[in-house]
Design a protein around this motif. Structure first.
Motif, PDB file in Angstrom:
ATOM      1  N   SER A  65      -1.341  -3.640   8.856  1.00  0.00           N
ATOM      2  CA  SER A  65      -0.946  -2.597   7.911  1.00  0.00           C
ATOM      3  C   SER A  65       0.320  -1.966   8.474  1.00  0.00           C
ATOM      4  O   SER A  65       0.257  -1.068   9.316  1.00  0.00           O
ATOM      5  CB  SER A  65      -2.058  -1.549   7.762  1.00  0.00           C
TER       6      SER A  65
ATOM      7  N   SER B  65       0.864  -1.176   0.000  1.00  0.00           N
ATOM      8  CA  SER B  65       0.000   0.000   0.000  1.00  0.00           C
ATOM      9  C   SER B  65       0.903   1.229   0.000  1.00  0.00           C
ATOM     10  O   SER B  65       1.797   1.346  -0.835  1.00  0.00           O
ATOM     11  CB  SER B  65      -0.943  -0.025   1.208  1.00  0.00           C
ATOM     12  N   SER B  66       0.718   2.149   0.944  1.00  0.00           N
ATOM     13  CA  SER B  66       1.491   3.391   0.968  1.00  0.00           C
ATOM     14  C   SER B  66       1.162   4.150   2.240  1.00  0.00           C
ATOM     15  O   SER B  66       0.135   3.883   2.889  1.00  0.00           O
ATOM     16  CB  SER B  66       1.108   4.240  -0.252  1.00  0.00           C
TER      17      SER B  66
ATOM     18  N   LEU C 288      -5.695  -1.347   1.685  1.00  0.00           N
ATOM     19  CA  LEU C 288      -5.755  -1.729   3.098  1.00  0.00           C
ATOM     20  C   LEU C 288      -7.107  -2.352   3.427  1.00  0.00           C
ATOM     21  O   LEU C 288      -7.184  -3.300   4.222  1.00  0.00           O
ATOM     22  CB  LEU C 288      -5.494  -0.514   3.994  1.00  0.00           C
TER      23      LEU C 288
ATOM     24  N   LYS D 150      -4.850   3.421  -2.443  1.00  0.00           N
ATOM     25  CA  LYS D 150      -4.030   2.843  -1.386  1.00  0.00           C
ATOM     26  C   LYS D 150      -4.826   2.623  -0.099  1.00  0.00           C
ATOM     27  O   LYS D 150      -4.555   1.673   0.648  1.00  0.00           O
ATOM     28  CB  LYS D 150      -2.807   3.729  -1.138  1.00  0.00           C
TER      29      LYS D 150
ATOM     30  N   CYS E 235       3.100  -0.424   4.212  1.00  0.00           N
ATOM     31  CA  CYS E 235       2.799   0.949   3.796  1.00  0.00           C
ATOM     32  C   CYS E 235       4.094   1.757   3.788  1.00  0.00           C
ATOM     33  O   CYS E 235       4.487   2.313   4.817  1.00  0.00           O
ATOM     34  CB  CYS E 235       1.780   1.574   4.741  1.00  0.00           C
TER      35      CYS E 235
ATOM     36  N   GLY F 178      -2.134   5.328   2.296  1.00  0.00           N
ATOM     37  CA  GLY F 178      -3.215   4.461   2.761  1.00  0.00           C
ATOM     38  C   GLY F 178      -3.704   4.872   4.140  1.00  0.00           C
ATOM     39  O   GLY F 178      -4.795   4.489   4.556  1.00  0.00           O
TER      40      GLY F 178
END
Length: 248
Positions: A238, A138-139, A160, A156, A181, A142
């Motif tokens: 996450s 993701s990032s 999640l 993003k 992330c 997110g």
């Protein structure tokens, strides 16, 4: 971490974080399927792994291409024990009220729909095998909004959401699903954005409390760990790997 006798599949595996994941899985003994929009790039990376590597080129927002990827992986190695869904694009910036719909659709298709399609195939295979591990990239976007990038932020956040749903659905069926992330990371995509401008890079470095951007191998280390037996009781996580940029 030992992945001997296991097969890992990595999307976006020809460069950046995906490539670093490929290299770390291979170093730990895995067979690795390298998927990328650039078939030439994917095949070049796979060729370096010898018989333990397999390259695939295709648009993973296309359901037919995704089906071909997993058919090829199963025909060659007979199983997929772990997968890192790292393929993604950043897209162009724009004001929210004027944001082009075609740009929205393009990024959502690659970053969200593509992950969803790959996860469906990964889950089907892993359910038949009796287990497996999936890690989605993701990032920091997110967790927090990226102004000027509604498409990227939404995609993003969505990754999640997919991660959490799948983690719950498969927790009792042997499949672990997590996400990493990354914060600002010096990938080829980032280097292209910086364009060799030292001042711009310094500004990006300054956004990270560590005082520098992350390296692809640092992000990959977290993803590969989440796919390993060392993370056997971790699912639905996450994980921010961002130099303390987001302290949740």
């Amino acid at each position: 971490m030992d992945f001997s006798g296991k097969t890992a599949l990595v999307t976006g595996g020809a460069s950046g974080i995906g490539l670093a994941c490929v290299e770390q899985f291979a170093a730990a003994g895995a067979n690795v399927v390298v998927a990328d929009i650039s078939g030439e790039g994917a095949n070049a990376v796979a060729a370096k792994l010898g018989p333990k590597g397999l390259g695939f080129g295709g648009d993973l927002a296309d359901p037919l291409a995704v089906a071909d990827l997993f058919d090829l992986a199963m025909a060659r190695f007979g199983r997929v024990d772990c997968a890192v869904n790292a393929a993604g694009i950043s897209g162009n910036w724009g004001a929210f009220e004027d944001f082009p719909l075609e740009e929205w659709h393009r990024v959502i298709a690659v970053n969200l729909t593509g992950v969803f399609l790959c996860m469906q195939h990964e889950a089907r295979i892993m359910l038949k095998q009796g287990g497996g591990a999936i890690c989605n990239i993701s990032s920091g976007a997110g967790f927090l909004p990226a102004p000027g990038m509604p498409h990227y932020t939404a995609s993003k956040h969505g990754v999640l959401g997919l991660t959490k749903v799948a983690a719950k659905e498969y927790a009792a069926r042997g499949i672990r699903v997590n996400a990493v992330c990354p914060g600002a990371t010096l990938t080829p995509m980032m280097e292209k954005s910086i364009g060799g401008d030292a001042e711009r890079q310094a500004l990006m470095d300054a956004t990270v409390p560590f005082g520098r951007m992350g390296r692809s191998e640092e992000i990959a280390a977290a993803a590969v760990w989440l796919c390993s037996d060392a993370a056997s009781f971790v699912s639905g996580e996450s994980m921010a790997v961002d130099g303390a940029s987001v302290c949740r």
